[in-house]
Enzyme design. Structure first.
Site, PDB file in Angstrom:
ATOM      1  N   GLY A   1     -18.072  -5.257  -6.870  1.00 52.77           N
ATOM      2  CA  GLY A   1     -17.657  -5.339  -5.472  1.00 52.77           C
ATOM      3  C   GLY A   1     -17.473  -3.951  -4.887  1.00 52.77           C
ATOM      4  O   GLY A   1     -18.036  -2.977  -5.409  1.00 52.77           O
ATOM      5  N   GLY A   2     -16.657  -3.849  -3.826  1.00 53.99           N
ATOM      6  CA  GLY A   2     -16.477  -2.568  -3.139  1.00 53.99           C
ATOM      7  C   GLY A   2     -16.076  -1.424  -4.046  1.00 53.99           C
ATOM      8  O   GLY A   2     -16.708  -0.369  -4.059  1.00 53.99           O
TER       9      GLY A   2
ATOM     10  N   ASP B   1     -20.353  -8.446 -13.830  1.00 56.35           N
ATOM     11  CA  ASP B   1     -19.626  -9.055 -12.713  1.00 56.35           C
ATOM     12  C   ASP B   1     -19.726 -10.566 -12.837  1.00 56.35           C
ATOM     13  O   ASP B   1     -20.736 -11.083 -13.331  1.00 56.35           O
ATOM     14  CB  ASP B   1     -20.217  -8.597 -11.366  1.00 56.35           C
ATOM     15  CG  ASP B   1     -19.332  -8.996 -10.177  1.00 56.35           C
ATOM     16  OD1 ASP B   1     -18.556  -8.140  -9.719  1.00 56.35           O
ATOM     17  OD2 ASP B   1     -19.428 -10.145  -9.714  1.00 56.35           O
TER      18      ASP B   1
ATOM     19  N   ASP C   1     -13.706   6.529  -2.327  1.00 55.41           N
ATOM     20  CA  ASP C   1     -13.473   5.971  -3.662  1.00 55.41           C
ATOM     21  C   ASP C   1     -14.401   6.659  -4.667  1.00 55.41           C
ATOM     22  O   ASP C   1     -14.022   6.923  -5.803  1.00 55.41           O
ATOM     23  CB  ASP C   1     -13.767   4.460  -3.697  1.00 55.41           C
ATOM     24  CG  ASP C   1     -12.667   3.630  -3.042  1.00 55.41           C
ATOM     25  OD1 ASP C   1     -11.500   4.074  -3.031  1.00 55.41           O
ATOM     26  OD2 ASP C   1     -12.974   2.535  -2.549  1.00 55.41           O
TER      27      ASP C   1
ATOM     28  N   LYS D   1     -14.388  -3.957   2.604  1.00 58.87           N
ATOM     29  CA  LYS D   1     -15.143  -2.712   2.407  1.00 58.87           C
ATOM     30  C   LYS D   1     -16.644  -2.880   2.657  1.00 58.87           C
ATOM     31  O   LYS D   1     -17.330  -1.924   2.990  1.00 58.87           O
ATOM     32  CB  LYS D   1     -14.920  -2.171   0.991  1.00 58.87           C
ATOM     33  CG  LYS D   1     -13.530  -1.606   0.795  1.00 58.87           C
ATOM     34  CD  LYS D   1     -13.360  -1.023  -0.594  1.00 58.87           C
ATOM     35  CE  LYS D   1     -11.949  -0.482  -0.747  1.00 58.87           C
ATOM     36  NZ  LYS D   1     -11.758   0.228  -2.017  1.00 58.87           N
TER      37      LYS D   1
ATOM     38  N   SER E   1       0.814  -1.220   0.000  1.00 59.80           N
ATOM     39  CA  SER E   1       0.000   0.000   0.000  1.00 59.80           C
ATOM     40  C   SER E   1       0.846   1.267   0.000  1.00 59.80           C
ATOM     41  O   SER E   1       1.839   1.373   0.723  1.00 59.80           O
ATOM     42  CB  SER E   1      -0.915   0.017   1.227  1.00 59.80           C
ATOM     43  OG  SER E   1      -1.604   1.247   1.283  1.00 59.80           O
TER      44      SER E   1
END
Length: 285
Positions: A137-138, A159, A111, A75, A21
């Site tokens: 997803g998140g 998806d 986001d 998330k 990260s």
């Protein structure tokens, strides 16, 4: 550090795997740029269940955290463990930023705001559509909500789990022109933009969420993944002359928005950009 003896602001990231990260570098640099000191702790929790997540979240306030970011795969899992959600986080039903206030945990989603700003920077105030969005997803949900902010932009969501895509479509019903597609080919046909909102292409994975044969030079292609910065999808898109946006822009803009929520201070984008580039450069080499 001429900041007196003030205790550092304690921040962190919950997710797995997160060793790569860039968040610690970005937030610590942002703090320094506005005359604060921050310590940003990686909280790597592989395979955590709800009880483990609850225990970690319950420790944040007593330990003195001002807030934490949340990334894959938690998330959505943390939603029921928070005290309150911002309207944006509720719309997305995913949280990437938790602010600790008076012992309460408040979930936000930067986001969404970060992606909308990054997209405008890269492709102008009204990006060309239709847009094929891979992933519900998140991150995919956050991107869908961000794209819904552009009037009249048609979004085609695909998806691997059609039920997930259907749930996002239901949540955005009436707020966006969003169509669920069964197959990637259907989503991409006639599309002017493609967004990867899945972890496909994130190291060590070398796959692509979109078969290369579906790309053409007239499109724009954005990827939420930033490890590596140039995923196989973006490398191929750039090779054929399509316009591209790497995960760098989303990473920086979501972090700027999160830092403002954590500290009440606006950090200069340049501080986070330089920190991101320094953190990611050794891996890009």
């Amino acid at each position: 550090m001429a900041h007196g003896h003030a205790r550092p602001i304690l921040l962190g990231l919950i997710g797995a795997p997160i060793a790569h990260s860039a968040s610690p570098a970005m937030h610590e640099a942002a703090a320094e740029a506005v005359g604060l000191t921050a310590h940003y702790q990686l909280i790597d929790l592989p395979g955590a269940d709800a009880a483990q997540l609850r225990a970690v979240l319950g420790a944040l306030a007593p330990i003195g955290f001002a807030g934490v970011n949340v990334t894959f795969p938690y998330k959505e899992a943390i939603l029921p463990l928070l005290d309150a959600l911002s309207p944006g986080a509720r719309a997305v039903s995913a949280v990437n930023t938790i602010v600790v206030r008076d012992g309460r945990l408040i979930g936000h989603n930067t986001d969404t705001t970060g992606f909308a700003r990054a997209l405008v920077q890269a492709f102008g105030p009204q990006p060309d559509g239709p847009v094929a969005l891979v992933g519900a997803g998140g991150v995919g949900k956050a991107v869908a909500v961000a794209l819904a902010q552009f009037p009249g932009l048609e979004v085609r969501l695909v998806d691997a789990d059609p039920a997930k895509a259907a749930a996002v479509a239901a949540a955005l019903d009436g707020h966006a022109s969003l169509r669920v597609c069964r197959r990637i080919e259907e989503a991409v046909e006639g599309a002017r933009g493609i967004v990867n909102g899945t972890p496909v292409g994130m190291l060590p994975d070398r796959g692509t969420p979109v078969p290369f044969g579906l790309l053409h030079p007239g499109m724009w292609v954005a990827d939420a993944v930033y490890s590596p910065l140039w995923t196989p999808l973006l490398t191929e898109a750039a090779r054929i002359g399509a316009r591209t946006m790497t995960g760098r822009e989303l990473a920086i803009h979501q972090a700027l928005d999160a830092f403002a929520l954590f500290t009440g201070r606006a950090a200069p984008a340049s501080a986070m950009e330089q920190a991101f580039d320094r953190a990611v450069a050794p891996r890009a080499a």
